[in-house]
Design a protein around this motif. Structure first.
Motif, short mmCIF file in Angstrom:
data_model
loop_
_atom_site.label_atom_id
_atom_site.label_comp_id
_atom_site.label_asym_id
_atom_site.label_seq_id
_atom_site.Cartn_x
_atom_site.Cartn_y
_atom_site.Cartn_z
N ARG A 11 0.82 -1.21 0.00
CA ARG A 11 0.00 0.00 0.00
C ARG A 11 0.86 1.27 0.00
O ARG A 11 0.48 2.29 -0.58
CB ARG A 11 -0.94 0.00 1.19
CG ARG A 11 -1.90 -1.19 1.19
CD ARG A 11 -2.95 -1.08 2.27
NE ARG A 11 -3.80 -2.27 2.27
CZ ARG A 11 -4.83 -2.47 1.46
NH1 ARG A 11 -5.11 -1.55 0.56
NH2 ARG A 11 -5.54 -3.58 1.52
N GLU A 12 2.00 1.23 0.71
CA GLU A 12 2.84 2.42 0.78
C GLU A 12 3.31 2.86 -0.60
O GLU A 12 3.48 4.07 -0.87
CB GLU A 12 4.07 2.17 1.67
CG GLU A 12 3.74 1.95 3.14
CD GLU A 12 3.25 0.54 3.42
OE1 GLU A 12 3.19 -0.26 2.46
OE2 GLU A 12 2.90 0.24 4.59
N LEU A 13 3.56 1.91 -1.51
CA LEU A 13 4.04 2.22 -2.85
C LEU A 13 2.92 2.19 -3.90
O LEU A 13 3.16 2.52 -5.07
CB LEU A 13 5.13 1.22 -3.26
CG LEU A 13 6.38 1.17 -2.36
CD1 LEU A 13 7.33 0.10 -2.85
CD2 LEU A 13 7.07 2.53 -2.33
N GLY A 14 1.72 1.80 -3.45
CA GLY A 14 0.63 1.68 -4.40
C GLY A 14 0.87 0.61 -5.44
O GLY A 14 0.48 0.75 -6.61
N GLN A 15 1.48 -0.51 -5.04
CA GLN A 15 1.83 -1.57 -5.96
C GLN A 15 1.26 -2.91 -5.50
O GLN A 15 0.97 -3.09 -4.31
CB GLN A 15 3.36 -1.68 -6.10
CG GLN A 15 4.03 -0.46 -6.70
CD GLN A 15 5.52 -0.62 -6.81
OE1 GLN A 15 6.11 -1.49 -6.17
NE2 GLN A 15 6.16 0.23 -7.61
N VAL A 16 1.15 -3.81 -6.45
CA VAL A 16 0.68 -5.16 -6.18
C VAL A 16 1.70 -6.13 -6.78
O VAL A 16 2.11 -5.97 -7.94
CB VAL A 16 -0.71 -5.41 -6.79
CG1 VAL A 16 -1.10 -6.88 -6.62
CG2 VAL A 16 -1.75 -4.52 -6.15
N ILE A 17 2.12 -7.10 -6.00
CA ILE A 17 3.09 -8.10 -6.46
C ILE A 17 2.36 -9.43 -6.66
O ILE A 17 1.60 -9.87 -5.80
CB ILE A 17 4.23 -8.27 -5.44
CG1 ILE A 17 4.95 -6.93 -5.23
CG2 ILE A 17 5.20 -9.33 -5.90
CD1 ILE A 17 6.01 -6.99 -4.16
#
Length: 329
Positions: A11-17
């Motif tokens: 969430r901090e980077l607005g990314q999904v792995i």
């Protein structure tokens, strides 16, 4: 290629792995479609989903339904499934080398499309991966037949009501999963409580499939009785042929009395004093037949009855069933 993946959200980077694994990695060569997980897929493990055009083919609730012998028979049987698989253009087994010649491997009650190379390697084998391909082919074939039955266009996504209605038309409603029947009635699935209870505390709640069965068998109500018909009081009564489209629809929805396959026609009895020159038996005097056995009967009634039995006896058994199920009331 389709997959079911569990994301790692940063969430901090607005990314999904995503970790697709080796089987799903090739699908990420360009843009991919991302969708939320259907509720029915909650119990499926993460990973590759069977390749199919119909999403409902992957619904785990319907897997026992697709594998049932009566369902396959209603869709045309193993021979029709094999012909359907024959139309596939590529080998269904993943590998670096594929022979240019193709064949179809009969696998249990299903079939798999393979090149000659993989057919030679796999013909005597039985593996979970082959099972998955065969089961996926069987489900896809059944759903393609259902789509075709309702004259729906290529690419149409079958819905749960459409599949269930096909099951009702082909006398397969008793094979519908309990969870599906419960969803259609908007009730909780039937469960057997664990532990002990006092008899006074036990309340009988019918299973959802029992409720659906009762509703289906009460759909067709066709026969009315008049103990004093006006024609009976005439000196020269005029006979009328009894016709009822709803009853013919009921007859056509039942399995063929000869082979158990999907009935194509309601056959009006011929011979036995019925179906003479310029006449036709009442709609009540009908039995369900597939097209093949219907044509054979009209071609040679004597030979047909020697093999399958008297039309009158077959009609009596069917009429008795129709009354017992509530189709005639």
């Amino acid at each position: 290629m389709r997959g079911l993946l569990t994301p790692i959200i940063v969430r901090e980077l607005g990314q999904v792995i995503l970790r697709p694994g080796a089987a799903l990695l090739p699908m990420f060569g360009s843009r991919v479609l991302v969708s939320t997980e259907p509720r029915e897929f909650n119990e499926l493990p993460s990973g590759l989903l069977p390749a199919t055009d119909q999403l409902i083919a992957n619904d785990p609730r319907f897997q026992p339904f697709y594998q049932h012998e009566k369902v396959l028979c209603a869709a045309g049987g193993t021979a029709a499934l094999t012909c359907w698989v024959d139309r596939m253009a590529s080998c269904q087994w993943a590998g670096d080398y594929h022979d240019s010649n193709m064949t179809t491997l009969n696998y249990g009650t299903s079939a798999i499309r393979l090149c000659w190379h993989h057919d030679h390697v796999l013909r005597e084998h039985s593996t979970p991966k082959l099972d998955a391909i065969a089961n996926a082919n069987r489900a896809a074939f059944i759903l393609d037949h259902v789509r075709s039955h309702f004259l729906l266009p290529e690419g149409h996504q079958l819905t749960l009501p459409e599949l269930c209605w096909w099951a009702v038309l082909h006398d397969l409603f008793d094979l519908l999963p309990e969870t599906v029947a419960a969803a259609s009635l908007r009730v909780k699935p039937h469960t057997v409580p664990a532990g002990t209870k006092k008899e006074a505390d036990i309340t009988h709640t019918p299973a959802a499939r029992e409720i659906v069965l009762q509703k289906v068998t009460n759909v067709v109500k066709v026969l009315e009785i008049d103990p004093e018909p006006p024609q009976a009081f005439m000196k020269i009564p005029k006979r009328h042929r009894w016709e009822n489209a709803k009853y013919l629809q009921w007859v056509k929805s039942r399995p063929c009395v000869c082979c158990g396959a999907r009935a194509d026609d309601p056959h009006h009895i011929i011979g036995h004093g019925q179906g003479g020159m310029g006449t036709k038996a009442h709609d009540l005097l009908t039995i369900p037949l597939c097209r093949q056995h219907h044509d054979e009967l009209h071609l040679d009634m004597v030979t047909w009855e020697q093999e399958y039995g008297s039309q009158v006896e077959l009609w009596y058994a069917f009429f008795d069933l129709s009354v017992a199920l509530g189709a005639i009331a």
